[in-house]
Design an enzyme around this catalytic site. Structure first.
Site, PDB file in Angstrom:
ATOM      1  N   HIS A 151       0.872  -1.180   0.000  1.00  0.00           N
ATOM      2  CA  HIS A 151       0.000   0.000   0.000  1.00  0.00           C
ATOM      3  C   HIS A 151       0.910   1.231   0.000  1.00  0.00           C
ATOM      4  O   HIS A 151       2.021   1.185   0.524  1.00  0.00           O
ATOM      5  CB  HIS A 151      -0.842  -0.044   1.274  1.00  0.00           C
ATOM      6  N   ASP A 228       3.021  -4.806   7.892  1.00  0.00           N
ATOM      7  CA  ASP A 228       1.775  -4.075   7.696  1.00  0.00           C
ATOM      8  C   ASP A 228       0.639  -5.089   7.781  1.00  0.00           C
ATOM      9  O   ASP A 228       0.394  -5.852   6.849  1.00  0.00           O
ATOM     10  CB  ASP A 228       1.812  -3.373   6.331  1.00  0.00           C
ATOM     11  N   GLN A 231      -4.492  -5.624   6.543  1.00  0.00           N
ATOM     12  CA  GLN A 231      -5.450  -6.536   5.904  1.00  0.00           C
ATOM     13  C   GLN A 231      -5.353  -7.954   6.459  1.00  0.00           C
ATOM     14  O   GLN A 231      -6.019  -8.859   5.937  1.00  0.00           O
ATOM     15  CB  GLN A 231      -5.236  -6.561   4.380  1.00  0.00           C
ATOM     16  N   LYS A 254     -10.779  -1.115  10.098  1.00  0.00           N
ATOM     17  CA  LYS A 254     -10.935  -2.274   9.200  1.00  0.00           C
ATOM     18  C   LYS A 254     -11.305  -3.529   9.985  1.00  0.00           C
ATOM     19  O   LYS A 254     -11.401  -4.619   9.428  1.00  0.00           O
ATOM     20  CB  LYS A 254      -9.638  -2.523   8.437  1.00  0.00           C
ATOM     21  N   CYS A 394      -4.715   2.607  -3.783  1.00  0.00           N
ATOM     22  CA  CYS A 394      -3.485   3.080  -3.117  1.00  0.00           C
ATOM     23  C   CYS A 394      -2.353   2.078  -3.291  1.00  0.00           C
ATOM     24  O   CYS A 394      -1.553   1.856  -2.366  1.00  0.00           O
ATOM     25  CB  CYS A 394      -3.718   3.364  -1.634  1.00  0.00           C
TER      26      CYS A 394
HETATM   27  N1  7TS Z   1      -1.802  -0.957   4.490  1.00  0.00           N
HETATM   28  C1  7TS Z   1      -2.744  -1.698   3.884  1.00  0.00           C
HETATM   29  C2  7TS Z   1      -2.394  -3.083   3.434  1.00  0.00           C
HETATM   30  C3  7TS Z   1      -4.018  -1.169   3.690  1.00  0.00           C
HETATM   31  O1  7TS Z   1      -4.944  -1.918   3.101  1.00  0.00           O
HETATM   32  C4  7TS Z   1      -4.308   0.147   4.119  1.00  0.00           C
HETATM   33  C5  7TS Z   1      -5.637   0.789   3.859  1.00  0.00           C
HETATM   34  C6  7TS Z   1      -3.303   0.860   4.770  1.00  0.00           C
HETATM   35  C7  7TS Z   1      -2.060   0.296   4.925  1.00  0.00           C
HETATM   36  C8  7TS Z   1      -3.522   2.231   5.318  1.00  0.00           C
HETATM   37  O2  7TS Z   1      -4.432   2.177   6.370  1.00  0.00           O
HETATM   38  P1  7TS Z   1      -5.039   3.496   6.997  1.00  0.00           P
HETATM   39  O3  7TS Z   1      -6.085   2.983   7.941  1.00  0.00           O
HETATM   40  O4  7TS Z   1      -3.951   4.216   7.672  1.00  0.00           O
HETATM   41  O5  7TS Z   1      -5.625   4.267   5.848  1.00  0.00           O
HETATM   42  N2  7TS Z   1      -6.308   0.297   2.730  1.00  0.00           N
HETATM   43  C9  7TS Z   1      -7.378   0.826   2.123  1.00  0.00           C
HETATM   44  C10 7TS Z   1      -7.979   0.223   1.041  1.00  0.00           C
HETATM   45  O6  7TS Z   1      -7.636  -0.823   0.538  1.00  0.00           O
HETATM   46  N3  7TS Z   1      -9.014   1.000   0.632  1.00  0.00           N
HETATM   47  O7  7TS Z   1      -9.085   2.067   1.424  1.00  0.00           O
HETATM   48  C11 7TS Z   1      -8.071   1.983   2.364  1.00  0.00           C
END
Ligand code: 7TS
Length: 440
Positions: A151, A228, A231, A254, A394
């Site tokens: 990401h 990370d 997910q 999430k 992203c």
């Molecule tokens: N890493 C992964 C693998 C992610 O899926 C996301 C967010 C992030 C980092 C960043 O997380 P945040 O909570 O700090 O934004 N992914 C997504 C997505 O797939 N669609 O919207 C946000």
């Protein structure tokens, strides 16, 4: 715990389908999706006159009534700033807030609740490692290894650090099936590697990365490992020791929790070697006009008033997940992955990206529909009540590797069902017919 805090729990304990949930209780019962869905009022919504089919949980999950109720209850009965007052409300709020660290520790198998730092989300957690650990330590000649399926939040902070500190960034390439090329990884990870920053599950493809194998390579080379888990932690059992992680980052939103809360877990001796990222209240022990000294860990890394109300509600989300069991959640999602791959594979013109085998995937289907732009696919599906994401997710390097500008992505969670994936497939057939007829 004070009497009033204890009564907070006993009077209004969290309930999930079939009964109450004590914090951390591993009460296992059959995975009853119909009962689970009753906890998510938003899933009863109509969209465009049709039942909502929510297939965008990789972006953000929905929240059960238990989490919503906990948030309201906190503001109604306990609200006060944490770590400050001697008055009862502040003591209660502090106990509730600090109690969630232990819930997080138990979820991911950490050694101490003090290793749990609350942030705004995965993005901030990764940036905290970049600023608090890497920035003071890395110098020209040092290397950070990432992968092509990260990401943006696990790419950009390292590029910024590269440009500031003159370090090198090495990238484990993705193969055409969305898995990482481990042969290249073995060549890239070596004596210059100081940090491996790697995703556990790709948000753009669903690929489950063999983190342990890569972590062993990194540790043999003397590097640290940042995982990370945005997910993976919401969807499967994750244990920091089994994973071989030194840092683990993830987001509450999430995993049934509120927005604006994330976690950085770090091994204590690594955290002890780190500099604060932000300065301000709460993170200090003493301040004079000449100098300041730092508070103990984890407070050293939580400057200012933390997002305590949302953290408390996040604790209820963790209770909910643990009561169901993350292994059961994973089994349910694997069944959905099997079904989704089968029904999407039957739709003419659909190509599903990522690994073929269900076990190597999380609950993410990233696909292309021949001749139709992903945004048109997303909009047509929305008119059928089906919520998916269209775009680069992203993860622009993944799109570049696939040779597409964007994909359509459907993602499932514990409340998702096979009929919802059937509705997605039906919507795609309709989309293909619509654009086929309208085409030249
Ligand atoms: N890493 C992964 C693998 C992610 O899926 C996301 C967010 C992030 C980092 C960043 O997380 P945040 O909570 O700090 O934004 N992914 C997504 C997505 O797939 N669609 O919207 C946000």
């Amino acid at each position: 715990m004070s009497t009033s805090t204890a009564s907070h729990e006993s009077a209004d304990g969290v309930t999930i389908p079939g009964g109450r949930v004590a914090a951390g209780a591993g009460a296992r019962r059959p995975f009853d999706v119909a009962a689970i869905r009753r906890d998510f009022p938003i899933l009863r919504r109509q969209v465009e006159g049709k039942p909502l089919v929510y297939l965008d949980s990789a972006a953000t999950s929905q929240r059960p009534v238990q989490v919503l109720a906990e948030l309201t209850r906190f503001y109604r009965d306990h609200n006060a700033n944490v770590h400050r007052g001697v008055h009862t409300l502040s003591v209660e709020a502090t106990e509730l807030y600090e109690g969630v660290r232990e819930k997080v520790r138990a979820l991911i198998g950490g050694a101490s609740a003090r290793e749990v730092i609350f942030t705004r989300g995965t993005t901030e957690s990764i940036n905290l490692v970049a600023h608090g650990w890497a920035r003071a330590r890395l110098a020209p000649g040092d290397e950070v290894v990432i992968s092509e399926i990260e990401h943006h939040s696990n790419i950009v902070p390292w590029q910024m650090l590269r440009d500031e500190r003159g370090i090198a960034l090495r990238v484990i390439p993705m193969r055409s099936d969305g898995t990482l090329d481990l042969d290249v990884a073995r060549e890239l990870i070596g004596p210059r590697t100081r940090l491996l920053a790697i995703t556990h599950v790709s948000n753009a493809l669903g690929t489950v990365v063999p983190v342990r194998e890569l972590a062993d390579l990194a540790h043999e080379a003397g590097a640290l490992v940042l995982v990370d888990g945005a997910q993976s932690v919401p969807h499967m059992p994750v244990d920091v020791t089994e994973l071989g992680a030194d840092f683990l980052a993830f987001s509450a939103h999430k995993m049934l929790g509120p927005t604006g809360v994330g976690v950085l877990w770090g091994r204590m001796e690594v955290l002890e070697s780190m500099q604060p990222f932000m300065g301000g209240g709460d993170m200090i022990l003493t301040v004079s006009l000449e100098r300041s000294t730092w508070n103990e860990i984890p407070h050293r890394f939580e400057a200012g008033t933390p997002n305590f109300a949302d953290v408390v509600a996040f604790g209820t989300a963790i209770d909910y997940l643990r009561a169901l069991g993350l292994d059961a959640v994973r089994r349910h999602e694997l069944d959905l992955v099997d079904h989704g791959l089968a029904v999407l594979g039957d739709v003419p013109g659909v190509t599903v990206h990522g690994p073929r085998e269900a076990e190597r995937r999380g609950g993410v289907f990233s696909f292309s529909l021949e001749g139709v732009h992903p945004h048109d696919v997303g909009q047509t599906l929305s008119s059928e009540g089906v919520a998916v994401r269209a775009g680069h997710h992203c993860a622009q390097p993944v799109m570049q590797s696939l040779g597409v500008a964007a994909t359509t992505r459907a993602s499932v969670y514990l409340y998702s069902t096979r009929p919802e994936l059937d509705a997605l497939a039906a919507g795609l057939r309709m989309t293909a017919r619509f654009f086929g007829d309208a085409g030249p």
